[in-house]
Enzyme design. Sequence first.
Site, PDB file in Angstrom:
ATOM      1  N   ASP A 465       0.859  -1.174   0.000  1.00 37.36           N
ATOM      2  CA  ASP A 465       0.000   0.000   0.000  1.00 37.36           C
ATOM      3  C   ASP A 465       0.903   1.235   0.000  1.00 37.36           C
ATOM      4  OD1 ASP A 465      -1.740   2.088   0.549  1.00 37.36           O
ATOM      5  OD2 ASP A 465      -2.931   0.955   2.005  1.00 37.36           O
ATOM      6  N   HIS A 466       0.840   2.013  -1.077  1.00 35.97           N
ATOM      7  CA  HIS A 466       1.736   3.158  -1.204  1.00 35.97           C
ATOM      8  C   HIS A 466       1.401   4.272  -0.215  1.00 35.97           C
ATOM      9  CE1 HIS A 466       5.071   4.909  -3.209  1.00 35.97           C
ATOM     10  NE2 HIS A 466       4.892   4.309  -4.373  1.00 35.97           N
ATOM     11  N   ARG A 467       0.279   4.175   0.468  1.00 31.87           N
ATOM     12  CA  ARG A 467      -0.053   5.179   1.478  1.00 31.87           C
ATOM     13  C   ARG A 467       0.760   4.983   2.753  1.00 31.87           C
ATOM     14  NH1 ARG A 467      -6.368   4.054   1.816  1.00 31.87           N
ATOM     15  NH2 ARG A 467      -5.437   1.972   1.974  1.00 31.87           N
TER      16      ARG A 467
END
Length: 495
Positions: A465-467
């Site tokens: 998850d790039h968040r």
Amino acid sequence: MPQVLEFKLPDLGEGLTEAEIVRWLVEVGDVVAIDQPVVEVETAKAMVEVPCPYGGVVTARFGDEGSELPVGAPLLTVAVSVGADAGASEEGAGAASGSGSGGAGAASGSGSAGAGSGSGEVESSGNVLVGYGTGAPVARRRRVRPTAVAAAVPARVPVAPVVPVAAPDPVPDAVPGPVAVVSPLVRKLARQHDLDLRKLSGSGRDGLILRADVESAIRALAEGTSAPLPAGFAAPAAGAAPEPEAVPVSVASSAGRTVEGSAAQRIPLRGVRGAVADKLSRSRREIPDATCWVDADATELMAARAAMNSVAGPAAGPKVSVLALLARICTAALARFPELNSTVDLEAREIVRLPEVHLGFAAQTERGLVVPVVRDAQARNAESIGAEIARLTEAARAGRLTPAELTGGTFTLNNYGVFGVDGSTPIINHPEAAMLGVGRIVPKPWVYQGELAVRQVVQLSLTFDHRVCDGGTAGGFLRYIADCVEQPAVLLRTL
């Protein structure tokens, strides 16, 4: 005289709202004991045998095998023996829809009272599933049907078959008002086949229209007057235009041409398959995922595993699998990169880093893909993780996993190499932040110590998850995994 009690589908936990009846374990007329399993149901997470909290004679079952029931819907009714002074009233199975905490306290007190008092109270189970208990149900007055079982018997009661009879009067036109339908699935099925539910008489309790009623009406219309219509369904008038024949569905082939053939097969997305579809769709909608991968020389890891499993004598233990070693490497990597053992709280706009590692692993079963969870994997060694993986895998294949064993994961390991493939881009198991995919380990040409050699090579894929992190963190995590695979001694420094 006997008292007829209704047992409703209990809340099986983990937010489940419905279940599919897979197999009835009792027939009408059977004598059941308290806490005896009476039906096997499939939820979106597991197969569960539901025990009946009452002991007596089964007088009715609600729902056919393959039909879905919402939580709180009637499952069956049981005639139980009570005192003569209690024959004029019937206790509702209100405990089936009561709260879990209230049910627990009531059940623990009523089990002993019903067992030994002899005061006309119904004996019931003290066990509690989530959302229901059976002690001290709320009493309500209602008329006892004369067709109820006349007395409780110690053996199976023969039940005469039900003979369908034609409705004596024509069915009146639909009138405005509520329709006795609980399940939204039943309404959807009726809409898909243009059925007016107001013209159906339900076979359920108090005229409730069940899925079986709608399916029976659909079959009757499809077969014309040759098959008996369900009670209360209006037959086509004499001389009316015949129903149009089914038209084959046009299906686009892979070459772009339209192929005329038989109707396309429709497979309902429900149970485990439906839950997987919902979770994967939500993952794609909500998580901005990215994938990185690396090839690693697993020769030394395979040699270390062979050495572990060749130990004899008192130090010998159960065989250690490759998956168990990779799982232990993952827990070590998550200790170094805790960002990937996180979840995102969208409402609070916060990243929540989780203290424990509950490691999920993908397991393919006859019922579809499931992800059992190894609890507190960060506190286990490779041998302990391997034993738990073996136990959960066996339970998954037998359909005995509980909802609690299928939820709560914080990171997932997916060994798709068992299917003979090298690589993949895994979809994150929502609401987790990452998944590690492992391809097959096969001999390949590899430059080893400056020379070309044949080595055991594996491809590792990390979807994250790039968040919760950027590529540097994800790359560092994956590189540490690869280093441990190539040089297992690296892992020893962290143990």
